[in-house]
Design a protein around this motif. Structure first.
Motif, mmCIF file in Angstrom:
data_model
loop_
_atom_site.group_PDB
_atom_site.id
_atom_site.type_symbol
_atom_site.label_atom_id
_atom_site.label_comp_id
_atom_site.label_asym_id
_atom_site.label_seq_id
_atom_site.Cartn_x
_atom_site.Cartn_y
_atom_site.Cartn_z
ATOM 1 N N UNK A 282 0.828 -1.202 0.000
ATOM 2 C CA UNK A 282 0.000 0.000 0.000
ATOM 3 C C UNK A 282 0.865 1.256 0.000
ATOM 4 N N UNK A 283 2.026 1.182 0.612
ATOM 5 C CA UNK A 283 2.976 2.288 0.543
ATOM 6 C C UNK A 283 3.478 2.493 -0.874
ATOM 7 N N UNK A 284 3.751 1.398 -1.557
ATOM 8 C CA UNK A 284 4.178 1.472 -2.953
ATOM 9 C C UNK A 284 3.066 2.076 -3.808
ATOM 10 N N UNK A 285 1.828 1.628 -3.595
ATOM 11 C CA UNK A 285 0.691 2.152 -4.351
ATOM 12 C C UNK A 285 0.515 3.649 -4.097
ATOM 13 N N UNK A 286 0.652 4.074 -2.845
ATOM 14 C CA UNK A 286 0.545 5.486 -2.522
ATOM 15 C C UNK A 286 1.638 6.287 -3.227
ATOM 16 N N UNK A 287 2.851 5.798 -3.141
ATOM 17 C CA UNK A 287 4.012 6.506 -3.699
ATOM 18 C C UNK A 287 3.938 6.611 -5.225
ATOM 19 N N UNK A 288 3.472 5.565 -5.893
ATOM 20 C CA UNK A 288 3.502 5.556 -7.356
ATOM 21 C C UNK A 288 2.217 6.064 -8.007
ATOM 22 N N UNK A 289 1.067 5.860 -7.372
ATOM 23 C CA UNK A 289 -0.198 6.213 -8.023
ATOM 24 C C UNK A 289 -0.935 7.378 -7.374
ATOM 25 N N UNK A 290 -0.799 7.542 -6.068
ATOM 26 C CA UNK A 290 -1.594 8.560 -5.379
ATOM 27 C C UNK A 290 -0.812 9.860 -5.204
ATOM 28 N N UNK A 291 0.345 9.778 -4.597
ATOM 29 C CA UNK A 291 1.097 11.005 -4.297
ATOM 30 C C UNK A 291 1.391 11.863 -5.518
ATOM 31 N N UNK A 292 1.725 11.299 -6.673
ATOM 32 C CA UNK A 292 1.938 12.168 -7.834
ATOM 33 C C UNK A 292 0.700 12.991 -8.215
ATOM 34 N N UNK A 293 -0.473 12.511 -7.846
ATOM 35 C CA UNK A 293 -1.711 13.211 -8.196
ATOM 36 C C UNK A 293 -2.147 14.221 -7.145
ATOM 37 N N UNK A 294 -1.664 14.080 -5.916
ATOM 38 C CA UNK A 294 -2.116 14.984 -4.848
ATOM 39 C C UNK A 294 -1.066 16.007 -4.444
ATOM 40 N N UNK A 295 0.091 15.920 -5.025
ATOM 41 C CA UNK A 295 1.120 16.919 -4.763
ATOM 42 C C UNK A 295 2.065 16.539 -3.647
ATOM 43 N N UNK A 296 3.081 17.361 -3.459
ATOM 44 C CA UNK A 296 4.101 17.055 -2.453
ATOM 45 C C UNK A 296 3.543 17.159 -1.036
ATOM 46 N N UNK A 297 4.167 16.457 -0.123
ATOM 47 C CA UNK A 297 3.696 16.485 1.265
ATOM 48 C C UNK A 297 3.980 17.825 1.938
ATOM 49 N N UNK A 298 3.121 18.161 2.877
ATOM 50 C CA UNK A 298 3.341 19.360 3.684
ATOM 51 C C UNK A 298 3.540 18.997 5.151
ATOM 52 N N UNK A 299 3.185 17.764 5.516
ATOM 53 C CA UNK A 299 3.373 17.287 6.886
ATOM 54 C C UNK A 299 4.162 15.991 6.849
ATOM 55 N N UNK A 300 5.018 15.837 7.833
ATOM 56 C CA UNK A 300 5.847 14.634 7.924
ATOM 57 C C UNK A 300 5.766 14.069 9.331
ATOM 58 N N UNK A 301 6.116 12.777 9.450
ATOM 59 C CA UNK A 301 6.201 12.135 10.760
ATOM 60 C C UNK A 301 7.367 11.165 10.765
ATOM 61 N N UNK A 302 7.804 10.829 11.956
ATOM 62 C CA UNK A 302 8.872 9.842 12.101
ATOM 63 C C UNK A 302 8.358 8.480 11.625
ATOM 64 N N UNK A 303 9.203 7.676 10.993
ATOM 65 C CA UNK A 303 8.747 6.390 10.457
ATOM 66 C C UNK A 303 8.555 5.299 11.512
ATOM 67 N N UNK A 304 9.177 5.448 12.688
ATOM 68 C CA UNK A 304 9.136 4.361 13.676
ATOM 69 C C UNK A 304 7.729 4.069 14.221
ATOM 70 N N UNK A 305 6.947 5.062 14.605
ATOM 71 C CA UNK A 305 5.604 4.734 15.115
ATOM 72 C C UNK A 305 4.719 3.998 14.100
ATOM 73 N N UNK A 306 4.623 4.452 12.829
ATOM 74 C CA UNK A 306 3.818 3.677 11.885
ATOM 75 C C UNK A 306 4.375 2.272 11.633
ATOM 76 N N UNK A 307 5.687 2.137 11.687
ATOM 77 C CA UNK A 307 6.283 0.812 11.494
ATOM 78 C C UNK A 307 5.897 -0.114 12.654
ATOM 79 N N UNK A 308 5.911 0.419 13.871
ATOM 80 C CA UNK A 308 5.468 -0.354 15.024
ATOM 81 C C UNK A 308 3.992 -0.724 14.878
ATOM 82 N N UNK A 309 3.191 0.223 14.389
ATOM 83 C CA UNK A 309 1.769 -0.045 14.178
ATOM 84 C C UNK A 309 1.571 -1.190 13.182
ATOM 85 N N UNK A 310 2.431 -1.258 12.172
ATOM 86 C CA UNK A 310 2.359 -2.375 11.222
ATOM 87 C C UNK A 310 2.654 -3.702 11.919
ATOM 88 N N UNK A 311 3.591 -3.675 12.860
ATOM 89 C CA UNK A 311 3.912 -4.901 13.611
ATOM 90 C C UNK A 311 2.733 -5.319 14.485
#
Length: 138
Positions: A51-80
Motif C-alpha cells: 500500500x505504501x508502494x501504491x501510494x508513492x507511485x499512483x496517489x502522491x503524484x496526483x495529490x502533490x508534495x507532502x506538507x506534513x511529515x512524521x517519524x517512520x518508527x511509530x507507523x512501522x510499530x503499528x504495522x507490527x
C-alpha cells in the motif's frame, strides 16, 4: 528520514476495506494477503508495504508534495501490531477456534479505521507510550 503522513493514512484506508471484506467473507486467503502487507510494512517500513508502494507511485503524484511529515518508527510499530492481530486472525480462520478469526480481524479493522477515518493511529500511540515508559524505567 521522516515520511509523508498521508501514506500511512492511505494504507490504513486500504487496510480497512480489505479487513472489512475479510470479516464479511471469512476469506483466509485475503487475510493472508493483509498479513503479508503488514509483515512487509513492519520489516521495511510503511513505504515498503504494497500500500505504501501504491501510494508513492499512483496517489502522491496526483495529490502533490507532502506538507506534513512524521517519524517512520511509530507507523512501522503499528504495522507490527497489525501483523500480530492479522496473524492471530489467520490462525483462527484456518485452524480455529471459530471466534478467533473474526475477533482478531475485527480488532485490526477497528485500529485501521481509526487511522483512516480520524487520523488516530492506535499503534503509533502505543509506540510512543512504550518509549516514554522505557525512558523513565531506564
Amino acid at each position: 528520514m521522516d515520511i509523508d503522513v498521508r501514506g500511512p493514512r492511505f494504507g490504513a484506508a486500504v487496510t480497512t476495506v480489505v479487513l472489512a471484506v475479510v470479516l464479511v467473507t471469512g476469506s483466509a486467503w485475503l487475510l493472508a494477503w493483509q498479513t503479508l502487507a503488514f509483515a512487509l510494512g513492519a520489516a521495511g517500513g510503511v513505504g515498503r508495504s504494497p500500500y505504501g508502494w501504491l501510494f508513492r507511485t499512483a496517489v502522491r503524484p496526483r495529490i502533490g508534495p507532502p506538507t506534513e511529515f512524521e517519524a517512520p518508527e511509530p507507523p512501522r510499530f503499528a504495522q507490527a501490531v497489525g501483523l500480530v492481530f492479522a496473524g492471530l486472525g489467520l490462525v483462527g480462520y484456518t485452524f480455529g477456534p471459530d471466534w478467533l478469526g473474526p475477533a482478531a480481524t475485527g480488532a485490526a479493522l477497528a485500529a485501521a479505521f481509526l487511522n483512516a477515518g480520524f487520523g488516530y493511529c492506535l499503534g503509533c500511540e502505543m509506540y510512543l507510550l512504550l518509549r516514554r515508559l522505557t525512558v523513565r524505567a531506564g
